[in-house]
Design an enzyme around this catalytic site. Structure first.
Site, short mmCIF file in Angstrom:
data_model
loop_
_atom_site.label_atom_id
_atom_site.label_comp_id
_atom_site.label_asym_id
_atom_site.label_seq_id
_atom_site.Cartn_x
_atom_site.Cartn_y
_atom_site.Cartn_z
N HIS A 178 0.83 -1.20 0.00
CA HIS A 178 0.00 0.00 0.00
C HIS A 178 0.87 1.25 0.00
CE1 HIS A 178 -3.46 2.58 1.41
NE2 HIS A 178 -4.05 1.80 0.53
N HIS A 203 -5.09 6.15 -5.54
CA HIS A 203 -6.25 6.77 -4.89
C HIS A 203 -6.74 7.96 -5.70
CE1 HIS A 203 -4.50 4.57 -1.45
NE2 HIS A 203 -5.76 4.47 -1.08
N HIS A 212 -7.47 -2.15 -5.09
CA HIS A 212 -7.65 -2.75 -3.78
C HIS A 212 -8.29 -4.14 -3.87
CE1 HIS A 212 -6.90 1.42 -2.45
NE2 HIS A 212 -6.44 0.85 -1.36
N HIS A 343 -15.08 5.25 3.27
CA HIS A 343 -13.72 4.71 3.25
C HIS A 343 -12.75 5.58 4.02
CE1 HIS A 343 -9.75 5.31 1.25
NE2 HIS A 343 -9.61 4.05 1.60
N HIS A 347 -10.72 5.13 7.89
CA HIS A 347 -9.26 5.25 8.01
C HIS A 347 -8.89 6.21 9.15
CE1 HIS A 347 -6.79 3.19 4.98
NE2 HIS A 347 -7.87 3.18 4.21
N PHE A 364 -1.70 6.65 4.48
CA PHE A 364 -1.61 5.57 3.51
C PHE A 364 -0.30 4.78 3.62
CE2 PHE A 364 -4.71 7.81 0.42
CZ PHE A 364 -5.77 7.19 1.03
N HIS A 377 -11.09 -2.77 3.99
CA HIS A 377 -11.11 -2.73 2.53
C HIS A 377 -11.88 -3.90 1.94
CE1 HIS A 377 -9.17 0.76 0.77
NE2 HIS A 377 -8.53 0.86 1.92
#
Length: 609
Positions: A178, A203, A212, A343, A347, A364, A377
């Site tokens: 990632h 992203h 993902h 999403h 996070h 990230f 995810h």
């Protein structure tokens, strides 16, 4: 619009290979942060600065590529095939990689490594082959797993953590994937005609969902291989139903049966761990509302992400991102409804705000170090499946070759390097995994369209609010801003609404990509005096724009756009007949330097399946 779910099975397949414009470019070397084990340096050549093709404004790169063959022949380079697409193509990930720096504002105090390159085993990249097994791996809700499912999952993560860090299947190597793809590890040297100085960022565009999905696909199969179980399936954090909204209990304790719990991560926000309901519209501050109200707001948020704000392909997946587009400075990308909504909220809600960069889930580069990342995810991926299965016109995957032929490279369960394409990610039947659902009930969020406003509490539009064509853009969002935006049509018939969605576009959002940013968007929040203010639970709330840090460090600004569905909102606020819509932007966090470049309302055609 029907409230029932109409299951669909994608029949889309394609056999054509991506059309890639390639050259034997002149002197210049790939840079690697890994020493190849066989001592071989990959000296693939790249075009030097002096020979780069500069595109004038408004020239379509894809059309231009068609005619590039002669130009490159004159330059004594191999001629290019005619190309109709220029998808993002990930290079050989073990030969081209650089330390991550993007999105990490406090480099000296980063708690995780910025060396995010995968191990180089000297293997050639293979084409992806769909799995041959007949068994479908059924992913299960993490809050309601059986003892057998939980025990297998713990054993698999424990085995992954026990591997040496430099093993491609290790917990650390998997976490770094990632980081490498999201924080500037790779460039577009293999994309289009080659862009060696342009980073890849998965992203904030239409790459978000397919990347993902592939990431979890291989992660799941690696875990199964580690415990020799070909039926192994991941759990998913089912935050779209009330019982699943807290962090699942199996992740909470530091120990399990007297041993360290392999699912535990120390970098989580402490007061969000024990029996707290996740906030799917989290803006950095806890809302002072009862749990019951939070649950209802969460269900409305999922409804907005999948139905109201995800009403068309671009609004749900995000905007185009093709070869040559830079993560920083890309002129007009847009972020998808789920990515910017639930999403991002999860996070930040999980990440430890006491850490310098919000580690782990809040940045990230570090998110993959928390096992919660993968179950979160998994549910985000499930949102794609549910969105498609709603059977609503317009809920279709992109068909542009630039999306279909975008590709990534992963280590598979056999430690082989495999190249995968977006076009092969759309059919779960072929990928041999799916999600356990309770098919006897309609999902609770499906019935959570915000309640219609009571007309008795409704005021009238303030004509003193400036119209957008009277405002000099860009405008800084360091305070609440209101705008009157002309609509393209009023009082449309049901037949007209079935053909086109009315969409609010907030364009050219420029923000410091090293910060967590969020602002909320309200439309026609016109209330009488003494009425309570609108909140994210109310029909006036269009949605929010939120970003996890992912741009270059120290005030590197990025551009993005956001889209919000208005067709239902205008009905629910009794304002479908108004010529203008009043748009209110409310900064929540990280917006002191954020600017907005344009605001408009458009009618977007609904594509048929």
């Amino acid at each position: 619009m029907s409230s029932s779910l109409l299951p669909l099975t994608s029949s889309f397949t394609t056999t054509h290979r991506p059309l890639k414009a390639r050259t034997n470019q002149t002197q210049g070397f790939r840079v690697s942060c890994n020493a190849a084990q066989d001592g071989h340096n990959d000296n693939k050549l790249i075009l030097p600065e002096s020979q780069k093709l500069i595109l004038p404004p408004n020239v379509d790169r894809r059309n231009l590529l068609v005619g590039l063959g002669g130009l490159y022949t004159v330059a004594n380079l191999s001629s290019l095939p005619a190309a109709t697409a220029a998808p993002i193509t990930t290079p050989d990930i073990t030969s081209i990689c650089k330390d991550a720096s993007a999105g990490i504002k406090n480099l000296d105090t980063a708690v995780r490594s910025r060396k995010c390159c995968p191990p180089a085993l000297g293997k050639k990249v293979k084409p992806f082959v769909f799995p041959k097994e007949k068994t479908v791996r059924m992913r299960w809700p993490a809050h309601n797993g059986t003892k057998e499912q939980v025990d297998k999952y713990r054993a698999a993560i424990k085995a992954m953590r026990a591997l040496p860090d430099d093993h491609p299947h290790s917990f650390v190597s998997q976490a770094k994937i990632h980081c490498a793809y999201c924080n500037g590890g790779y460039t577009q040297v293999d994309s289009g005609t080659g862009f060696p100085n342009v980073d890849i960022q998965i992203h904030n565009s239409w790459l978000f969902f397919p990347f993902h999905r592939w990431y979890l696909y291989f992660y799941e199969r690696i875990l199964g291989k580690l415990i020799n179980d070909p039926t192994f399936a991941l759990p998913f954090w089912k935050w779209d139903e009330p019982a699943g909204m807290p962090i699942p209990e199996i992740f909470v304790s530091e120990t399990y049966a007297g041993q360290p719990n392999p699912l535990y991560d120390v970098y989580r926000k402490a007061n969000h761990i024990n029996e707290r309901i996740v906030d799917l519209d989290y803006d950095g501050k806890d809302k002072d509302i009862p749990d019951k109200t939070q649950v209802l707001c969460n269900l409305s948020t999922v409804y907005r992400d999948l139905v109201r704000n995800g009403a068309d392909t671009t609004s749900f997946f995000g905007g185009d991102y093709v070869a040559g587009d830079a993560p920083v400075g890309n002129s007009d990308p847009s972020v998808g409804s789920v990515e910017s909504g639930s999403h991002t909220a999860v996070h930040r809600w999980v990440g430890d705000t006491t850490q310098p960069n919000g580690e782990d889930m809040g940045n990230f580069y570090s998110a993959g170090y928390d096992p919660v990342f993968y179950i979160h995810h998994a549910n985000v991926d499930r949102m794609w499946k549910l969105w498609k299965e709603l059977g609503i016109p317009g809920h279709v995957e992109p068909t542009d070759p630039d999306w279909l032929n975008a590709s990534y490279i992963f280590y598979d369960e056999n430690e082989d390097l495999v190249q995968v394409f977006n076009k092969d990610s759309v059919n779960l039947d072929k990928l041999k995994f799916n999600y356990i659902e309770n098919s006897k009930e309609v999902f609770p969020w499906r019935k959570s369209r915000p309640a219609r406003r009571n007309k008795s509490s409704q005021g009238v539009q303030d004509v003193k609010v400036e119209k957008v064509d009277q405002i000099k853009f860009p405008v800084r969002l360091n305070k609440i801003r209101k705008f009157r935006v002309k609509r393209p049509a009023v009082n449309r018939t049901e037949a007209e609404k079935a053909k086109k969605n009315e969409v609010l576009l907030i364009k050219k959002i420029k923000y410091d990509s090293g910060n967590y940013v969020k602002f909320d968007v309200f439309v026609n929040d016109i209330l009488k005096p003494n009425e309570p203010p609108t909140s994210p639970c109310d029909p006036e709330y269009a949605g929010g724009f939120a970003q996890v840090p992912h741009g270059n460090m120290k005030s590197m600004f990025m551009l993005s756009s956001a889209r919000f569905g208005l067709t239902e909102l205008l009905e629910d606020t009794n304002t479908d007949g108004d010529e203008y819509a009043t748009v209110t932007l409310v900064p929540r966090t990280g917006c002191d330097d954020l600017t907005v470049g344009d605001i408009k309302i458009q009618l977007v055609p609904i594509l048929k399946t």
